[in-house]
Scaffold this active site. Structure first.
Site, PDB file in Angstrom:
ATOM      1  N   ARG A 227       0.849  -1.186   0.000  1.00 18.11           N
ATOM      2  CA  ARG A 227       0.000   0.000   0.000  1.00 18.11           C
ATOM      3  C   ARG A 227       0.895   1.249   0.000  1.00 18.11           C
ATOM      4  O   ARG A 227       1.938   1.276   0.648  1.00 18.11           O
ATOM      5  CB  ARG A 227      -0.906   0.027   1.242  1.00 18.11           C
ATOM      6  N   HIS A 275      -0.919   0.078  -9.634  1.00 20.74           N
ATOM      7  CA  HIS A 275      -1.640  -0.825  -8.735  1.00 20.74           C
ATOM      8  C   HIS A 275      -2.186  -2.055  -9.478  1.00 20.74           C
ATOM      9  O   HIS A 275      -3.396  -2.309  -9.495  1.00 20.74           O
ATOM     10  CB  HIS A 275      -2.775  -0.093  -7.995  1.00 20.74           C
TER      11      HIS A 275
HETATM   12  N1  LIG Z   1      -0.435  -4.145  -5.046  1.00 18.21           N
HETATM   13  C1  LIG Z   1      -1.371  -5.060  -5.212  1.00 18.21           C
HETATM   14  O1  LIG Z   1      -1.838  -5.283  -6.319  1.00 18.21           O
HETATM   15  C2  LIG Z   1      -1.827  -5.859  -4.037  1.00 18.21           C
HETATM   16  C3  LIG Z   1      -1.455  -5.521  -2.761  1.00 18.21           C
HETATM   17  N2  LIG Z   1      -1.826  -6.321  -1.703  1.00 18.21           N
HETATM   18  C4  LIG Z   1      -1.381  -5.939  -0.358  1.00 18.21           C
HETATM   19  O2  LIG Z   1      -0.599  -7.000   0.194  1.00 18.21           O
HETATM   20  C5  LIG Z   1      -0.901  -7.101   1.584  1.00 18.21           C
HETATM   21  C6  LIG Z   1      -0.472  -8.444   2.131  1.00 18.21           C
HETATM   22  O3  LIG Z   1      -1.365  -9.458   1.713  1.00 18.21           O
HETATM   23  P1  LIG Z   1      -1.314 -10.930   2.355  1.00 18.21           P
HETATM   24  O4  LIG Z   1       0.049 -11.498   2.259  1.00 18.21           O
HETATM   25  O5  LIG Z   1      -2.441 -11.680   1.766  1.00 18.21           O
HETATM   26  O6  LIG Z   1      -1.595 -10.577   3.893  1.00 18.21           O
HETATM   27  P2  LIG Z   1      -1.360 -11.496   5.167  1.00 18.21           P
HETATM   28  O7  LIG Z   1      -2.292 -10.996   6.210  1.00 18.21           O
HETATM   29  O8  LIG Z   1      -1.399 -12.931   4.797  1.00 18.21           O
HETATM   30  O9  LIG Z   1       0.142 -11.167   5.594  1.00 18.21           O
HETATM   31  C7  LIG Z   1       0.492 -10.040   6.327  1.00 18.21           C
HETATM   32  C8  LIG Z   1       1.874 -10.220   6.935  1.00 18.21           C
HETATM   33  O10 LIG Z   1       2.276  -8.982   7.532  1.00 18.21           O
HETATM   34  C9  LIG Z   1       2.726  -9.221   8.844  1.00 18.21           C
HETATM   35  N3  LIG Z   1       2.437  -8.075   9.707  1.00 18.21           N
HETATM   36  C10 LIG Z   1       1.263  -7.431   9.886  1.00 18.21           C
HETATM   37  N4  LIG Z   1       1.404  -6.442  10.787  1.00 18.21           N
HETATM   38  C11 LIG Z   1       2.685  -6.463  11.186  1.00 18.21           C
HETATM   39  C12 LIG Z   1       3.436  -5.696  12.099  1.00 18.21           C
HETATM   40  N5  LIG Z   1       2.890  -4.693  12.773  1.00 18.21           N
HETATM   41  N6  LIG Z   1       4.732  -6.012  12.280  1.00 18.21           N
HETATM   42  C13 LIG Z   1       5.286  -7.040  11.598  1.00 18.21           C
HETATM   43  N7  LIG Z   1       4.636  -7.798  10.711  1.00 18.21           N
HETATM   44  C14 LIG Z   1       3.347  -7.516  10.505  1.00 18.21           C
HETATM   45  C15 LIG Z   1       1.966 -10.442   9.312  1.00 18.21           C
HETATM   46  O11 LIG Z   1       2.674 -11.054  10.382  1.00 18.21           O
HETATM   47  C16 LIG Z   1       1.940 -11.274   8.026  1.00 18.21           C
HETATM   48  O12 LIG Z   1       3.140 -11.984   7.922  1.00 18.21           O
HETATM   49  C17 LIG Z   1      -2.396  -6.792   1.626  1.00 18.21           C
HETATM   50  O13 LIG Z   1      -2.792  -6.372   2.901  1.00 18.21           O
HETATM   51  C18 LIG Z   1      -2.553  -5.706   0.582  1.00 18.21           C
HETATM   52  O14 LIG Z   1      -2.432  -4.434   1.177  1.00 18.21           O
HETATM   53  C19 LIG Z   1      -2.553  -7.449  -1.883  1.00 18.21           C
HETATM   54  C20 LIG Z   1      -2.953  -7.823  -3.127  1.00 18.21           C
HETATM   55  C21 LIG Z   1      -2.650  -7.050  -4.302  1.00 18.21           C
HETATM   56  O1  LIG Z   2      -6.486  -7.219  -3.246  1.00 17.02           O
HETATM   57  C1  LIG Z   2      -5.935  -6.168  -2.921  1.00 17.02           C
HETATM   58  O2  LIG Z   2      -5.737  -5.838  -1.746  1.00 17.02           O
HETATM   59  C2  LIG Z   2      -5.488  -5.273  -3.970  1.00 17.02           C
HETATM   60  O3  LIG Z   2      -4.753  -4.357  -3.733  1.00 17.02           O
HETATM   61  C3  LIG Z   2      -5.979  -5.562  -5.332  1.00 17.02           C
HETATM   62  O4  LIG Z   2      -5.421  -4.783  -6.287  1.00 17.02           O
END
Ligand SMILES: NC(=O)C1=CN([C@@H]2O[C@H](COP(=O)(O)OP(=O)(O)OC[C@H]3O[C@@H](n4cnc5c(N)ncnc54)[C@H](O)[C@@H]3O)[C@@H](O)[C@H]2O)C=CC1
Ligand SMILES: O=C(O)C(=O)CO
Length: 312
Positions: A227, A275
């Protein structure tokens, strides 16, 4: 079973058709303003408050991996969704592979100095450069959840020193795990490529600032796939100026679409995508949601529920 669906930009007719096929017997409809008819489940992205308010749903599914936008809306409008109604998000559903493609291709781009060769080409200069060594190319992944783990898995065979940082310790093959704020400095020390895959929470907003960037190896690289609010853009630009950072690959921004006057657009050492690092893939997402609803209906265990207090 009744399912309501709302997404501001998706091909809703396609989703409704696919969901109906995956859940025979379910009545799936696109939610439109004024629709107060009963529903059991809601599938949403940026939902209007009135869509969910006052409903006694069995569950809500966010049609993405990150739930920051729906949680911030819930903070402003707590009446939108009772605490007792579980909120689910998409776990991987094809996004892991997209993140792998993005991260591996960019790491190799930097490691093989294609950024330098591109700059040399613009000056019509024929100049073989010294190779970078793998041992000097430590990759650190901030956030080692579903997507961070997939990226680590794809990078592991390339032989770069690999580390991750998360809230709790992980046990991924070939990856050194650091956990919690107290281990963040150790994680950063010597990291040459920083890949951000953290969720957007009160604890992680602004985490990529001057203080953090200064702890990386000199001439390092930043890839932000999570993000925009994680990165203080002025600090990123300053780190590029003083050479602490050699380059950045950004997919997400503090304001999207990125305004035309933002200096990132013109920066020669910043590469950008709008994005698109990992988008929701309808077939995989529908399969996951249909499977989860089927388990919920039978009272079986499921994964992917958001912890609303924790923020992800
Ligand atoms: N650019 C894009 O197109 C996309 C971006 N995303 C972003 O990727 C992020 C991650 O997705 P997932 O891996 O599915 O999430 P997830 O919830 O499976 O993984 C999050 C990780 O961050 C760590 N974490 C959270 N808060 C923390 C803290 N305060 N200190 C240390 N570690 C911390 C957790 O321990 C976990 O390992 C999403 O929240 C989203 O914002 C997701 C999909 C697409
Ligand atoms: O799934 C998400 O969180 C995304 O950012 C999709 O683009």
């Amino acid at each position: 079973m009744d399912i309501i669906f709302y997404h501001p930009t998706f091909d809703n007719a396609y989703w409704i058709k696919t969901l109906s096929a995956a859940l025979p017997g379910a009545r799936v409809r696109e939610w439109k303003r004024g629709d107060n008819e009963p529903a059991d489940y809601a599938l949403v992205w940026h939902p209007p408050v009135e869509m969910l308010q006052g409903r006694t749903l069995k569950a809500v599914f966010a049609l993405g991996a990150g739930v920051d936008s729906i949680l911030s809306k819930l903070k402003a409008h707590p009446e939108m969704l009772a605490e007792s109604i579980p909120l689910f998000r998409l776990e991987d559903t094809g996004m892991g592979q997209q993140m792998q493609e993005y991260a591996v291709s960019q790491v190799l781009h930097w490691f093989r100095r294609f950024d330098d060769y591109q700059a040399l080409k613009q000056q019509a200069r024929w100049e073989p450069l010294a190779d970078y060594q793998r041992e000097d190319f430590t990759i650190g992944i901030l956030g080692a959840g579903v997507l961070g783990a997939k990226v680590a898995e794809a990078l592991a065979p390339w032989g770069f020193p690999l580390r991750c940082w998360s809230r709790t310790r992980k046990d991924y093959p070939g990856v050194t795990s650091f956990a919690g704020m107290e281990e963040l400095p150790q994680f950063l020390q010597g990291t040459r490529v920083l890949i951000n895959l953290l969720p957007n929470t009160a604890e992680t907003v602004g985490i990529i600032n001057s203080g953090l960037l200064n702890q990386l190896a000199d001439h390092s690289y930043l890839m932000n796939l999570a993000r925009g609010v994680h990165v203080i853009e002025a600090d990123l630009l300053a780190a590029l100026e003083r050479g602490k950072l050699k380059g950045a690959m950004l997919d997400v921004y503090s304001k999207e679409p990125l305004p035309a006057e933002n200096p990132l657009w013109a920066h020669p050492r910043v590469a950008m995508t709008p994005h698109v690092a990992a988008v929701t893939r309808p077939a995989e997402a529908v399969a996951y949601i249909a499977r989860t609803i089927t388990h919920l209906e039978k009272g079986e265990p499921v994964t992917g529920q958001v912890d609303r207090q924790r923020g992800y």
